[in-house]
Design a protein around this motif. Sequence first.
Motif, mmCIF file in Angstrom:
data_model
loop_
_atom_site.group_PDB
_atom_site.id
_atom_site.type_symbol
_atom_site.label_atom_id
_atom_site.label_comp_id
_atom_site.label_asym_id
_atom_site.label_seq_id
_atom_site.Cartn_x
_atom_site.Cartn_y
_atom_site.Cartn_z
ATOM 1 N N ILE A 10 -51.422 92.157 -30.866
ATOM 2 C CA ILE A 10 -50.443 93.148 -30.403
ATOM 3 C C ILE A 10 -49.495 92.520 -29.386
ATOM 4 C CG2 ILE A 10 -50.157 95.306 -29.132
ATOM 5 C CD1 ILE A 10 -52.767 96.269 -30.384
ATOM 6 N N THR A 11 -50.047 91.721 -28.480
ATOM 7 C CA THR A 11 -49.209 91.082 -27.460
ATOM 8 C C THR A 11 -48.151 90.199 -28.102
ATOM 9 O OG1 THR A 11 -51.019 91.099 -25.856
ATOM 10 C CG2 THR A 11 -49.214 89.550 -25.458
ATOM 11 N N PHE A 12 -48.557 89.343 -29.023
ATOM 12 C CA PHE A 12 -47.609 88.436 -29.667
ATOM 13 C C PHE A 12 -46.612 89.196 -30.541
ATOM 14 C CE2 PHE A 12 -51.122 85.122 -29.308
ATOM 15 C CZ PHE A 12 -50.530 84.519 -28.210
ATOM 16 N N ILE A 16 -42.785 88.592 -29.678
ATOM 17 C CA ILE A 16 -42.008 87.846 -30.677
ATOM 18 C C ILE A 16 -41.137 88.783 -31.500
ATOM 19 C CG2 ILE A 16 -42.168 86.363 -32.719
ATOM 20 C CD1 ILE A 16 -44.659 85.128 -31.518
ATOM 21 N N ASP A 17 -41.661 89.966 -31.840
ATOM 22 C CA ASP A 17 -40.894 90.995 -32.551
ATOM 23 C C ASP A 17 -40.329 90.468 -33.870
ATOM 24 O OD1 ASP A 17 -39.613 93.317 -33.220
ATOM 25 O OD2 ASP A 17 -37.947 93.042 -31.840
ATOM 26 N N PRO A 18 -41.178 90.221 -34.872
ATOM 27 C CA PRO A 18 -40.689 89.727 -36.173
ATOM 28 C C PRO A 18 -39.602 90.594 -36.805
ATOM 29 C CG PRO A 18 -43.067 89.537 -36.044
ATOM 30 C CD PRO A 18 -42.644 90.310 -34.827
ATOM 31 N N PRO A 19 -39.740 91.940 -36.838
ATOM 32 C CA PRO A 19 -38.656 92.740 -37.439
ATOM 33 C C PRO A 19 -37.342 92.623 -36.678
ATOM 34 C CG PRO A 19 -40.678 94.032 -37.229
ATOM 35 C CD PRO A 19 -40.884 92.787 -36.438
ATOM 36 N N GLY A 20 -37.404 92.469 -35.359
ATOM 37 C CA GLY A 20 -36.179 92.348 -34.572
ATOM 38 C C GLY A 20 -35.497 91.003 -34.729
ATOM 39 N N ALA A 151 -54.500 84.603 -33.969
ATOM 40 C CA ALA A 151 -53.597 85.756 -33.850
ATOM 41 C C ALA A 151 -52.149 85.290 -33.808
ATOM 42 C CB ALA A 151 -53.943 86.562 -32.611
ATOM 43 N N LEU A 152 -51.893 84.226 -33.067
ATOM 44 C CA LEU A 152 -50.541 83.667 -33.004
ATOM 45 C C LEU A 152 -50.092 83.181 -34.375
ATOM 46 C CD1 LEU A 152 -48.057 82.596 -31.450
ATOM 47 C CD2 LEU A 152 -49.353 80.490 -31.058
ATOM 48 N N GLY A 153 -50.982 82.511 -35.107
ATOM 49 C CA GLY A 153 -50.631 82.005 -36.430
ATOM 50 C C GLY A 153 -50.243 83.114 -37.391
#
Length: 213
Positions: A10-12, A16-20, A151-153
């Motif tokens: 959730i933090t990443f 990072i916000d992939p959709p944004g 989680a980051l990956g």
Amino acid sequence: MIELFVSAFITFFVIIDPPGNAPIFASLTTGATPRQRRSMAVRAIVISAIILVFFALFGEQLLGALHISLDAFRIAGGIMLFLIASEMVFEKRTQRREDRAQKIIDTPEIEDVSAFPMAMPMIAGPGTIAAIMLLQARSTGIEESLVVLAALGIILLLTLAALLAAGPLMKLFGQRIEAVITRLLGVILAALAAQFVIDGLVGAFGISVPATG
């Protein structure tokens, strides 16, 4: 382990916000071929992964050795991001693309945005670096550290999928709507950049920011 994974995921995702990042990437790569866009998207993710894994393992030691605070990193990232935002708002990038139109026709090379600003500071920015360093500092043992990296990956893979899908989706809107979206995103980027700088100043100098609302 599950709670740590969910917390890191959730933090990443929020930072990072992939959709944004997807429409921003599409706007920055206007004029690129699908192959060039795919190549830049993959490079952005690979560079981001290298940066974040490096800081996860050696971040605190490196910044401490260089006497650089994370707040200073936030300020620098915010300034760089603001420069990109101003170009998007005032269409400087569009003018530059028009001036280079013939060159783009003659050669497949276009401006590569994979390293800057996508990998740094959009994906592996000060906020993400701070998050990975804090999560790793709180982890006890190699198992928990691997959970954080896992989680980051996954988030980076989701970001890659979002970047690859951004181009075709933006084409559906047309050039005029894309120009409006680009300017709007530029304003949002400018606000994000200002927030980076504000957070850096608050942390570095203890400047109090009055609450709103």
